[in-house]
Scaffold this active site. Structure first.
Site, PDB file in Angstrom:
ATOM      1  N   ASP A 102     -44.645  -9.680  97.486  1.00  0.00           N
ATOM      2  CA  ASP A 102     -43.806 -10.988  98.538  1.00  0.00           C
ATOM      3  C   ASP A 102     -43.684 -11.524  97.993  1.00  0.00           C
ATOM      4  O   ASP A 102     -42.204 -12.156  97.678  1.00  0.00           O
ATOM      5  CB  ASP A 102     -44.686 -11.201 100.080  1.00  0.00           C
ATOM      6  CG  ASP A 102     -44.082 -12.622 100.679  1.00  0.00           C
ATOM      7  OD1 ASP A 102     -43.247 -11.905 101.556  1.00  0.00           O
ATOM      8  OD2 ASP A 102     -44.082 -13.334 100.604  1.00  0.00           O
TER       9      ASP A 102
ATOM     10  N   ILE B 299     -41.292 -20.268 106.938  1.00  0.00           N
ATOM     11  CA  ILE B 299     -39.983 -20.184 106.496  1.00  0.00           C
ATOM     12  C   ILE B 299     -39.529 -20.728 107.713  1.00  0.00           C
ATOM     13  O   ILE B 299     -37.260 -21.266 106.887  1.00  0.00           O
ATOM     14  CB  ILE B 299     -40.003 -18.633 105.721  1.00  0.00           C
ATOM     15  CG1 ILE B 299     -38.545 -18.836 104.940  1.00  0.00           C
ATOM     16  CG2 ILE B 299     -39.516 -17.732 106.950  1.00  0.00           C
ATOM     17  CD1 ILE B 299     -39.396 -19.729 103.215  1.00  0.00           C
TER      18      ILE B 299
ATOM     19  N   SER C 136     -39.058 -16.532 119.637  1.00  0.00           N
ATOM     20  CA  SER C 136     -40.060 -16.287 119.381  1.00  0.00           C
ATOM     21  C   SER C 136     -41.019 -16.067 120.507  1.00  0.00           C
ATOM     22  O   SER C 136     -40.441 -16.606 121.087  1.00  0.00           O
ATOM     23  CB  SER C 136     -40.521 -17.987 118.050  1.00  0.00           C
ATOM     24  OG  SER C 136     -41.763 -17.402 117.887  1.00  0.00           O
ATOM     25  N   ARG C 137     -42.187 -14.721 119.840  1.00  0.00           N
ATOM     26  CA  ARG C 137     -42.979 -14.977 120.505  1.00  0.00           C
ATOM     27  C   ARG C 137     -43.705 -16.225 121.426  1.00  0.00           C
ATOM     28  O   ARG C 137     -43.987 -16.099 122.274  1.00  0.00           O
ATOM     29  CB  ARG C 137     -44.292 -13.687 120.195  1.00  0.00           C
ATOM     30  CG  ARG C 137     -43.496 -12.081 119.956  1.00  0.00           C
ATOM     31  CD  ARG C 137     -44.513 -11.684 119.173  1.00  0.00           C
ATOM     32  NE  ARG C 137     -45.383 -11.676 117.480  1.00  0.00           N
ATOM     33  CZ  ARG C 137     -46.284 -11.693 117.351  1.00  0.00           C
ATOM     34  NH1 ARG C 137     -46.825 -10.084 118.168  1.00  0.00           N
ATOM     35  NH2 ARG C 137     -46.320 -11.402 116.251  1.00  0.00           N
TER      36      ARG C 137
ATOM     37  N   LYS D  91     -35.655 -11.704 103.360  1.00  0.00           N
ATOM     38  CA  LYS D  91     -36.311 -10.951 102.111  1.00  0.00           C
ATOM     39  C   LYS D  91     -38.289 -10.873 102.553  1.00  0.00           C
ATOM     40  O   LYS D  91     -38.835 -11.605 102.867  1.00  0.00           O
ATOM     41  CB  LYS D  91     -36.480 -11.748 100.826  1.00  0.00           C
ATOM     42  CG  LYS D  91     -37.263 -13.017  99.982  1.00  0.00           C
ATOM     43  CD  LYS D  91     -38.581 -12.804  99.783  1.00  0.00           C
ATOM     44  CE  LYS D  91     -39.442 -13.797  99.643  1.00  0.00           C
ATOM     45  NZ  LYS D  91     -40.610 -13.544  99.671  1.00  0.00           N
TER      46      LYS D  91
END
Length: 308
Positions: free
Chosen positions: A169, A14, A36-37, A91
């Protein structure tokens, strides 16, 4: 005041598909960092493996967009608010209603902006649908939100875990639209949730709501759809039928059909910029409340194991 220096936290699909293009297309923002990991960053933009590492660095930022799974979002948002940063929440805004309420209070105390984003409300047909329904007598509502989880959420194990919402979701997108366009408040009457025996979250749901005027609202959610996908809302009124198709992108009214380009995420970032400029927050938890009510009141049916 110069552009808002924003960091995107959680560099998944996303973020790459929607957030980065929307930020690049809005002169009110500049992408200052990514978190980010993984090592999936953006060329020539500072990248960090944790938000803590970013806020402890000398990279200046004004805001963060949190695109992580909801289960870990509260701590990230709280850290950002502690540092005086504005926060854009993907969201759903959190894994629980109570944690979102806590973030609202936190943002108010910190005098920063908190924005709970609902991208489907910015679909092209939603605003004109809301205007058309505002003074009409509604006699019934049907929502059909069916898609193939293997296509849209491949390998996303978090979505099946507690707090990941399962079929809600995508279903919460439909709830974000109908809570916005229907003129009367509505609430859950009954629900059935189908939960695979090897998952913690539902793969399908059948929900019956009614509004304060007694109007019936039926919602059909399913993650097992193959072939054409269905993201449709049909509102029956005394003056004819309103239809929103393609997740709100196509609006059909009696005698006319309106189609426009997709501007959902550009619309979200325009709204976020306005909120920051005005020193305000926007956190509407009604869609998440209805999902919580479904988990609280819904009947659970255990189905066969599901593997994606």
């Amino acid at each position: 005041m110069g552009p808002i220096r924003i960091a995107v936290v959680g560099m998944g699909k996303i973020a790459h598909d929607q957030h980065l293009p929307a930020i690049a297309g809005n002169p009110a923002f500049t992408l200052a960092a990514t978190v980010s990991r993984s090592d999936s960053g953006v060329d020539a933009v500072p990248h960090f493996h944790t938000l803590q590492a970013l806020v402890d660095s000398d990279v200046a930022i004004d805001a963060v967009a949190l695109c992580t799974p909801p289960q870990v979002r509260y701590d990230l948002a709280a850290l950002a608010l502690d540092r005086g940063l504005h926060v854009f929440l993907e969201k759903p805004p959190g894994a629980t209603l109570a944690e979102v309420d806590a973030l609202v209070a936190h943002a108010a105390k910190a005098s920063t902006t908190l924005f709970a984003s609902w991208h489907s409300r910015h679909a092209a047909g939603v605003a004109p649908a809301r205007a058309w329904l505002a003074d009409r007598q509604i006699t019934g509502v049907k929502v059909i939100w069916r898609e193939d989880v293997r296509v849209w959420h491949p390998g996303q194990a978090w979505i099946w875990e507690p707090g990941g919402l399962g079929v809600f979701d995508p279903g919460i997108n439909a709830l974000s639209i109908i809570t916005h366009i229907l003129p009367a408040p509505f609430f859950l009457a009954e629900a059935t949730l189908e939960v695979p025996e090897n998952r913690a979250a539902p793969i399908a749901a059948d929900l019956h709501f009614r509004d304060s005027r007694g109007t019936a609202i039926h919602m059909d959610l399913d993650w097992r759809q193959t072939g054409p996908q269905s993201w449709d809302i049909v509102v029956e009124t005394a003056d004819g039928t309103l239809r929103l198709a393609n997740g709100g992108a196509v609006l059909t009214l009696p005698g006319e059909t309106l189609r426009h380009d997709d501007h959902e995420y550009p619309g979200l970032y325009a709204r976020f910029a306005d909120l920051v400029a005005q020193g305000q927050s926007d956190v509407d938890t009604r869609p998440l409340t209805l999902v919580a009510d479904a988990f609280l009141r819904g009947k659970r049916l255990v189905t066969d194991a599901f593997f994606d």
